[in-house]
Scaffold this motif. Structure first.
Motif, PDB file in Angstrom:
ATOM      1  N   GLY A   5      41.031  40.926   6.715  1.00  0.00           N
ATOM      2  CA  GLY A   5      42.235  41.693   6.419  1.00  0.00           C
ATOM      3  C   GLY A   5      41.902  43.063   5.904  1.00  0.00           C
ATOM      4  N   ASP A  37      42.858  48.535  16.936  1.00  0.00           N
ATOM      5  CA  ASP A  37      42.384  47.179  16.641  1.00  0.00           C
ATOM      6  C   ASP A  37      43.454  46.270  16.044  1.00  0.00           C
ATOM      7  OD1 ASP A  37      39.884  47.828  17.590  1.00  0.00           O
ATOM      8  OD2 ASP A  37      39.060  48.280  15.610  1.00  0.00           O
ATOM      9  N   THR A  38      44.691  46.733  15.970  1.00  0.00           N
ATOM     10  CA  THR A  38      45.751  45.871  15.445  1.00  0.00           C
ATOM     11  C   THR A  38      46.148  44.852  16.506  1.00  0.00           C
ATOM     12  OG1 THR A  38      47.479  47.389  16.174  1.00  0.00           O
ATOM     13  CG2 THR A  38      46.653  47.683  13.923  1.00  0.00           C
ATOM     14  N   ARG A  39      46.651  43.716  16.045  1.00  0.00           N
ATOM     15  CA  ARG A  39      47.065  42.631  16.947  1.00  0.00           C
ATOM     16  C   ARG A  39      48.418  42.079  16.510  1.00  0.00           C
ATOM     17  NH1 ARG A  39      42.215  39.696  19.358  1.00  0.00           N
ATOM     18  NH2 ARG A  39      40.640  41.305  19.305  1.00  0.00           N
ATOM     19  N   TYR A  40      49.334  42.970  16.197  1.00  0.00           N
ATOM     20  CA  TYR A  40      50.616  42.533  15.658  1.00  0.00           C
ATOM     21  C   TYR A  40      51.370  41.555  16.559  1.00  0.00           C
ATOM     22  CZ  TYR A  40      49.831  46.239  12.229  1.00  0.00           C
ATOM     23  OH  TYR A  40      49.302  47.019  11.244  1.00  0.00           O
ATOM     24  N   ASP A  64      44.642  44.530   9.628  1.00  0.00           N
ATOM     25  CA  ASP A  64      44.446  43.160  10.101  1.00  0.00           C
ATOM     26  C   ASP A  64      45.249  42.293   9.139  1.00  0.00           C
ATOM     27  OD1 ASP A  64      43.142  40.475   9.719  1.00  0.00           O
ATOM     28  OD2 ASP A  64      42.006  41.163  11.450  1.00  0.00           O
ATOM     29  N   CYS A  65      45.911  41.285   9.632  1.00  0.00           N
ATOM     30  CA  CYS A  65      46.812  40.505   8.786  1.00  0.00           C
ATOM     31  C   CYS A  65      46.100  39.773   7.651  1.00  0.00           C
ATOM     32  CB  CYS A  65      47.624  39.517   9.610  1.00  0.00           C
ATOM     33  SG  CYS A  65      46.715  38.090  10.212  1.00  0.00           S
ATOM     34  N   VAL A 100      42.210  48.673   9.543  1.00  0.00           N
ATOM     35  CA  VAL A 100      41.444  48.644  10.789  1.00  0.00           C
ATOM     36  C   VAL A 100      41.799  49.892  11.586  1.00  0.00           C
ATOM     37  CG1 VAL A 100      41.297  46.119  10.925  1.00  0.00           C
ATOM     38  CG2 VAL A 100      43.188  47.300  12.045  1.00  0.00           C
ATOM     39  N   GLU A 119      49.701  38.141  16.352  1.00  0.00           N
ATOM     40  CA  GLU A 119      49.836  37.540  15.020  1.00  0.00           C
ATOM     41  C   GLU A 119      51.247  36.992  14.812  1.00  0.00           C
ATOM     42  OE1 GLU A 119      48.616  40.904  12.707  1.00  0.00           O
ATOM     43  OE2 GLU A 119      46.486  40.469  12.985  1.00  0.00           O
TER      44      GLU A 119
END
Length: 151
Positions: free
Chosen positions: A102, A109-112, A95-96, A105, A115
Motif C-alpha cells: 500500500g 500502476d494503480t489498479r482501482y 495501492d490499496c 505508486v 480492486e
C-alpha cells in the motif's frame, strides 16, 4: 456451497489481516495514503484493522455468529470499496494495501477497477452468508442457530 463461501471469505480476512499484522508500519502508510482520516485516527485504524480482519476470519472459520460476521464483513468491504473509489475519483495514485503493501505508486500502476471488482466479489460472498448463514461444519449449525437448511 455456503460452506465453501464461508471458508473462502474467512481465508480472505485471515490472509489480509495476517499480512497487515506482519508489517504494521506499511499498514500505517497504506491507511495514511488514502488521505481521508485525521493523523491521530490513521494510527488507530491502522493498528485495529488487521485484528478486525483476523477476528472476522476466525469467526467465519468457526461458523460462529455467521450472519452477524457476514454483516460486519459487508460493512467493512463497503468501506474499502468507498475508500478505493474516492481515491480513484480524487486522482490519487495509491495501492490499496488490501493484502499488505500500500501507499503511493506511479500513476500508471494503480489498479482501482480490479480492486473494486474484487471487493464487490467478496461482498457478494458476505451477502450470501447474510441470507443463508447456516452452513456445514459450523458452530452455528451445531448450536441450532438460523432456520435455513444447512448448505
Amino acid at each position: 456451497m455456503g460452506t465453501v463461501l464461508r471458508l473462502g471469505l474467512a481465508a480472505v480476512w485471515l490472509v489480509s489481516g495476517w499480512l497487515k499484522v506482519r508489517d504494521p508500519n506499511q499498514t500505517f502508510i497504506a491507511v495514511q495514503a488514502y488521505d481521508v482520516l485525521p493523523g491521530g485516527v490513521v494510527s488507530v485504524v491502522a493498528a485495529a484493522m488487521p485484528f478486525l480482519e483476523l477476528a472476522l476470519g476466525v469467526l467465519l472459520v468457526l461458523g460462529l455468529g455467521t450472519r452477524l460476521t457476514a454483516v460486519l464483513s459487508g460493512v467493512v468491504l463497503l468501506a474499502f470499496i468507498a475508500a478505493v473509489a474516492q481515491s480513484w475519483a480524487r486522482g490519487l495514485s495509491i495501492d490499496c494495501g488490501c493484502f499488505g503493501g500500500g501507499g503511493q505508486v506511479a500513476a500508471g500502476d494503480t489498479r482501482y477497477p480490479e480492486e473494486i471488482a474484487r471487493d464487490i466479489g467478496f461482498l457478494v460472498l458476505a451477502v450470501w452468508l447474510v441470507v443463508r448463514p447456516r452452513t456445514r461444519f459450523s458452530l452455528d449449525a451445531r448450536l441450532g442457530r438460523a432456520a435455513e437448511p444447512v448448505g
